[in-house]
Design a protein around this motif. Structure first.
Motif, PDB file in Angstrom:
ATOM      1  N   LEU A  37      -6.300   0.701  -4.789  1.00  0.00           N
ATOM      2  CA  LEU A  37      -6.236   0.631  -3.314  1.00  0.00           C
ATOM      3  C   LEU A  37      -7.628   0.384  -2.715  1.00  0.00           C
TER       4      LEU A  37
ATOM      5  N   GLU B 246      -4.459   4.306  -9.449  1.00  0.00           N
ATOM      6  CA  GLU B 246      -3.778   3.759  -8.265  1.00  0.00           C
ATOM      7  C   GLU B 246      -4.674   3.800  -7.042  1.00  0.00           C
ATOM      8  N   PHE B 247      -5.391   4.905  -6.855  1.00  0.00           N
ATOM      9  CA  PHE B 247      -6.283   5.014  -5.699  1.00  0.00           C
ATOM     10  C   PHE B 247      -7.454   4.047  -5.806  1.00  0.00           C
TER      11      PHE B 247
ATOM     12  N   GLU C  55       0.803  -1.221   0.000  1.00  0.00           N
ATOM     13  CA  GLU C  55       0.000   0.000   0.000  1.00  0.00           C
ATOM     14  C   GLU C  55       0.833   1.266   0.000  1.00  0.00           C
ATOM     15  N   GLU C  56       1.900   1.284   0.785  1.00  0.00           N
ATOM     16  CA  GLU C  56       2.720   2.492   0.883  1.00  0.00           C
ATOM     17  C   GLU C  56       3.282   2.892  -0.485  1.00  0.00           C
TER      18      GLU C  56
ATOM     19  N   ARG D 231       2.058   2.080  -3.403  1.00  0.00           N
ATOM     20  CA  ARG D 231       0.953   2.477  -4.285  1.00  0.00           C
ATOM     21  C   ARG D 231       0.461   3.882  -3.941  1.00  0.00           C
ATOM     22  N   ILE D 232       0.384   4.199  -2.656  1.00  0.00           N
ATOM     23  CA  ILE D 232      -0.034   5.552  -2.241  1.00  0.00           C
ATOM     24  C   ILE D 232       0.996   6.578  -2.723  1.00  0.00           C
ATOM     25  N   ARG D 233       2.271   6.259  -2.538  1.00  0.00           N
ATOM     26  CA  ARG D 233       3.312   7.209  -2.954  1.00  0.00           C
ATOM     27  C   ARG D 233       3.312   7.431  -4.464  1.00  0.00           C
TER      28      ARG D 233
ATOM     29  N   MET E 172       0.381   9.636  -5.298  1.00  0.00           N
ATOM     30  CA  MET E 172       0.620  11.034  -4.908  1.00  0.00           C
ATOM     31  C   MET E 172       1.552  11.730  -5.906  1.00  0.00           C
TER      32      MET E 172
END
Length: 158
Positions: A155, A151-152, A129-130, A132-134, A137
């Motif tokens: 998630l 990407e979101f 997850e980290e 994918r979040i990065r 962003m």
């Protein structure tokens, strides 16, 4: 100091072999250059790279680690070390190194290389997850709204 002419010729032959994709010969020539001038960084990089491409991963890891200690800000060394750790099954270390690499590249404004480093993680750890979040962003900040949304959404489905 070794024979400069032999060193130069070996490095030329190494580069020719690399361009031809002949990693066995590239390794032989890089080793010959390093034998002439053992502490030459260019020769050490050539040997480490050829070792990697010849799948001599423990030796490549050792040499890239030594090179990184001498030049810790070089992202290429970190990328090779991460790839070797991944190939050897040490995914936790590989993930940590790819995260560090991506963060450094993002700080330097090399956005697409940062995205590539995050995507490296997602190829072998799609649930991370980290990363994918990065990547989402960074894509959003760089104006790639559809990419960030994908990407979101990914998630949200997991």
């Amino acid at each position: 100091m070794g024979n400069q002419a032999i060193f130069d010729r070996a490095m030329e032959q190494n580069q020719l072999a690399v361009r031809q994709g002949d990693w066995g010969r590239a390794l032989k020539e890089a080793l010959r250059a390093m034998q002439e001038v053992p502490n030459n960084t260019e020769a050490r990089i050539a040997v480490a790279t050829a070792l990697y491409h010849n799948e001599k991963l423990p030796q490549a890891l050792q040499l890239f680690t030594e090179l990184q200690k001498a030049d810790p800000s070089n992202p290429i060394f970190m990328e090779y070390i991460a790839r070797i750790n991944q190939a050897q099954g040490d995914t936790d270390t590989a993930i940590d190194l790819f995260l560090q690499l991506a963060d450094r590249q993002a700080q330097l404004g090399i956005v697409m290389k940062a995205v590539r480093a995050y995507r490296e993680i997602l190829e072998f750890a799609p649930e991370h997850e980290e990363a994918r979040i990065r990547v989402a962003m960074i894509l959003a900040q760089s104006g790639d709204k559809p990419g960030a949304i994908r990407e979101f959404v990914f998630l949200g489905h997991n």
